[in-house]
Structure formats: C-alpha cells, structure tokens
Design a protein around this motif. Structure first.
Motif, PDB file in Angstrom:
ATOM      1  N   UNK A 248     -25.205  61.050 -28.269  1.00  0.00           N
ATOM      2  CA  UNK A 248     -24.545  61.238 -29.560  1.00  0.00           C
ATOM      3  C   UNK A 248     -24.924  60.155 -30.561  1.00  0.00           C
ATOM      4  N   UNK A 249     -24.996  58.911 -30.085  1.00  0.00           N
ATOM      5  CA  UNK A 249     -25.357  57.799 -30.965  1.00  0.00           C
ATOM      6  C   UNK A 249     -26.761  58.002 -31.544  1.00  0.00           C
ATOM      7  N   UNK A 250     -27.713  58.347 -30.691  1.00  0.00           N
ATOM      8  CA  UNK A 250     -29.083  58.522 -31.167  1.00  0.00           C
ATOM      9  C   UNK A 250     -29.228  59.800 -31.989  1.00  0.00           C
ATOM     10  N   UNK A 251     -28.459  60.826 -31.653  1.00  0.00           N
ATOM     11  CA  UNK A 251     -28.456  62.047 -32.456  1.00  0.00           C
ATOM     12  C   UNK A 251     -27.954  61.741 -33.869  1.00  0.00           C
ATOM     13  N   UNK A 252     -26.909  60.936 -33.958  1.00  0.00           N
ATOM     14  CA  UNK A 252     -26.363  60.556 -35.260  1.00  0.00           C
ATOM     15  C   UNK A 252     -27.399  59.761 -36.063  1.00  0.00           C
ATOM     16  N   UNK A 253     -28.113  58.869 -35.408  1.00  0.00           N
ATOM     17  CA  UNK A 253     -29.136  58.076 -36.093  1.00  0.00           C
ATOM     18  C   UNK A 253     -30.232  58.977 -36.662  1.00  0.00           C
ATOM     19  N   UNK A 254     -30.651  59.985 -35.910  1.00  0.00           N
ATOM     20  CA  UNK A 254     -31.690  60.896 -36.397  1.00  0.00           C
ATOM     21  C   UNK A 254     -31.219  61.663 -37.628  1.00  0.00           C
ATOM     22  N   UNK A 255     -29.966  62.086 -37.613  1.00  0.00           N
ATOM     23  CA  UNK A 255     -29.453  62.806 -38.778  1.00  0.00           C
ATOM     24  C   UNK A 255     -29.368  61.899 -39.998  1.00  0.00           C
ATOM     25  N   UNK A 295     -20.188  67.816 -34.664  1.00  0.00           N
ATOM     26  CA  UNK A 295     -19.253  66.822 -34.109  1.00  0.00           C
ATOM     27  C   UNK A 295     -19.930  65.480 -33.897  1.00  0.00           C
ATOM     28  N   UNK A 296     -20.499  64.931 -34.954  1.00  0.00           N
ATOM     29  CA  UNK A 296     -21.202  63.654 -34.864  1.00  0.00           C
ATOM     30  C   UNK A 296     -20.245  62.491 -34.602  1.00  0.00           C
TER      31      UNK A 296
END
Length: 420
Positions: A248-255, A295-296
C-alpha cells in the motif's frame, strides 16, 4: 499411504473409530494461513488489494520489468560489511550474479542522453555519493540513544532465530502499538520487506539437484515453517499483513509521483525511440491504475506534529533506511544482496516521494525541476521493488491454491481409503 481399512459395518464401529484415528494421524499436514480483513493503520482490506493486484497491476508491472529501461541496475556487490567481519558467501552457483557485459547495455543507459535533463535522470553518481557518505557509518553514530535502544530491541526480536523471532509475539506487538504512527510504520515496512523476501524463497526453492540439473519450485513445508500460525505462534499472518501494508505504501507513492512522469520533458531513455515511447505509455497506464485505487494509505497522518519534531522524526526515519541499505552489504547470497539493495532503495524512493508532495505539485511542465528530482537508478529501483511486492502477493495467492488443493486431496484420499 494406504492402510487397507475395510468398510465399517455392524459390530465394527469401535474398531473403525480407532482405525480412523490412526488414519487421520497419517494425513498430510494442512497449513491454515488466514490473511483477511482490514489492515492496521489504514482503511484498506486484504481482498481488495488481492483483486486489484491480480487483475490490474501484476500483468502490467511484469511487462514493464521486461523493458530495457527497467532491466539494468547498477550496483556494487563487493562492498564489505561495515558492521561485522563477514567472509561467508553462498556456495550454490545459482545464488551468484552474472555481471552484464557492457556491450549488452543499451547505449542510452550506458552513455546518457544528449539532453541535459535526461543525463541527470540517468546519472548514478548520486547513489554512489550516498553509499559513501560518512554519515552512513555504524548505526551507533547516526541514531539517538532512544532510537538506538529501539533498534537494538527490534534487532534482538528479529534475530532470535535464523528466520523469524520466537519471542512473545503479543508483548512485542503491545510494545509496537505503543509507539507513534511513524515508528509503527517503519517496523511494519521492514517486516513486510522481510515477508516478501521469505515468500520468494518459498516460491522459488531449490527442491533437488540431480546430475547438475536443479529443480526449483514452491516448497510447502518451508512456507509452513515461515507463515503457519501454529508454527510461528501466531506471527505468520501478521507478517503477511505487513507485506500488504508495504504494498500500500509503495502503491501510494506511485500514484503521487505520476505528475512527474506525465510531463512531456520526461523520457525513459535507452536510445530505442519506439521502445522508449511504448515503455512510457505502459508506465503512465500503470500510474492511472494506481490513482484509481479507492483505499490508499493516508500519508498525511505521518509527521503531522509540530514542525521541529516532525522534521527531526523524518530525518531519523530517513537515516534508519540508509543504515538498512548498508546492512545489505552483509548478506552472503549475491542474488539476495542484489534484490535487498534494490528493494531497499525502491522503498526509500517511495518514502522520498511521499515526503515531497509539495515539491511534486510545483513541478514545471517543460523544464527540469530544481526541487524534486529522481535519478534513473531511483526510478528503476522504485518500479522493480513494487513489481517484486506485486509478485509476492501473487505468489501468496498461488500458495493458497496449493493449500486448498492439498486439503481437497486429503479429503478425497480419506474417503476412498477409509470407507471404500
């Protein structure tokens, strides 16, 4: 194994019951690894991540990792361990890393672009300076007394046996929940990274080697040893939840970093114009998917205290990760050391992005940024690290299928072997 049990008939109930107990004792051990529900410190649930990763992210990130821009990563695997004398290296030839001949490296990656801005993006000097910085010496020279004690406590917990700790898990998590959000996040990220590495070990295990031909594949026994709640005293599912948290943390960073790459000035330069354009199109498509996730993790809840305290905590957070990158120099297996360095730098880049939201929002459209900047090394690490996490979650799904198949096979064998 067939125990030759006869059909249970009248007058044979007691004998059949005894035989049934014996039969059950020989059934294959079934692993129960339940990872469901909402994750701690965020409002996202595991099933939503599974579906999103399986149907949107995983197929595209695998294609991206095959593109030349993301296939080459410069790393020093000969740097000595800075914390203790380390002279042991893995003797298995498959653990060695074969250096890439310079002749095979795309010209754009090897020499940089004629465009000054792209040269900056392709430059790896920043990484080398970072690894050689004097402030990245021994851990004791960079952490406060309180942080040092916390790190030692974590290290003692983490190192109490060769794979994961066997200390009282509840007391550790009680201690962990007593920390501020930022420190809880740090420990969960490291635990998630640990879980990802262990999942890859279980999914690509050296099962046997005959006549110099190794057989690699999923090892259920090893998976159970590392993640089964009974064998890990309840820790296994928590480790896997921390993997989802890291995702989730890295997904949020990509967004969050998408606007940086959406600018026309940014190219993923290798020298092959068509492939470079296709690679950027694929990357932007992945960014669009990451922004659609509903759901970031809310990073604004971190470092939200007074400015002075938040700045100090953020710096300590950063130094923790730089020290962990140095610990990777102490890993004996070359492949593990390579992936450890890449995943650590990828996670560090993700945190850099989350801590730079204001700078990203102010990026100029048609000129280089003087504030926020990513090197090619950071870009490659970021996307490959996230690709590794995406693969870990996919491998976990595969283990669930194998476990279900094992369970179903056991039930069919019991019915046929006992009541035929």
């Amino acid at each position: 194994m067939s125990l030759g049990v006869r059909r249970a008939g009248a007058g044979q109930g007691a004998a059949a019951a005894v035989q049934l107990l014996v039969t059950l004792s020989f059934l294959p051990s079934v692993v129960e690894v339940q990872v469901t529900g909402v994750l701690d410190d965020c409002l996202c649930d595991v099933d939503s991540i599974d579906n999103f990763n399986t149907f949107k992210i995983f197929p595209k990130i695998k294609k991206l990792q095959e593109r030349d821009y993301f296939r080459y990563y410069k790393v020093n695997l000969k740097r000595p361990c800075p914390f203790w004398a380390e002279d042991g290296h893995c003797s298995i030839k498959d653990c060695h890393v074969e250096p890439c001949p310079e002749s095979k490296i795309p010209v754009g990656i090897k020499a940089g672009s004629s465009n000054k801005y792209l040269k900056v993006a392709n430059n790896t000097r920043e990484l080398e300076d970072c690894e050689q910085a004097s402030k990245l010496g021994a851990i004791n020279s960079t952490l406060s007394n309180q942080s040092r004690e916390a790190f030692i406590d974590w290290a003692r917990y983490d190192d109490s046996q060769d794979h994961f700790c066997e200390l009282d898990g509840e007391s550790f998590y009680t201690w962990l929940e007593g920390l501020c959000l930022e420190k809880r996040v740090f420990y969960k990220l490291i635990s998630g990274l640990h879980a990802s590495i262990n999942l890859h070990l279980c999914a690509n295990y050296l099962l046997e080697e005959t006549w110099g031909k190794p057989t690699w594949g999923p090892n259920m026994k090893e998976f159970k040893r590392r993640f089964d709640p009974v064998e890990t005293k309840g820790e296994g599912p928590r480790r896997l939840k921390n993997l989802y948290f890291l995702y989730l943390i890295e997904l949020r960073a990509l967004s969050k970093v998408a606007p940086y790459f959406e600018r026309s000035i940014v190219d993923l330069y290798t020298g092959n114009v068509k492939e470079d354009a296709d690679t950027k199109t694929l990357l932007l498509n992945i960014f669009q998917d990451t922004k659609s996730f509903p759901m970031h993790f809310d990073e604004k809840s971190m470092f939200a205290g007074d400015k002075k305290g938040a700045k100090s905590l953020k710096e300590e957070f950063r130094l923790h990760f730089k020290n962990i990158s140095r610990i990777m120099d102490c890993v004996g297996c070359d492949k593990c050391r390579l992936w450890g360095k890449l995943q650590t730098q990828g996670l560090g880049t993700a945190l850099k992005i989350l801590f730079s939201e204001k700078e990203i929002q102010k990026l100029p459209e048609n000129s280089p940024s003087k504030g926020f900047q990513l090197t090619r090394q950071e870009i490659v690490a970021l996307l490959n690290a996230f690709g590794r996490l995406s693969t870990s979650i996919k491998e976990l799904q595969n283990f669930k299928v194998l476990l279900q198949h094992s369970r179903d096979t056991s039930i069919v064998w019991w019915e046929r072997g006992t009541f035929r």
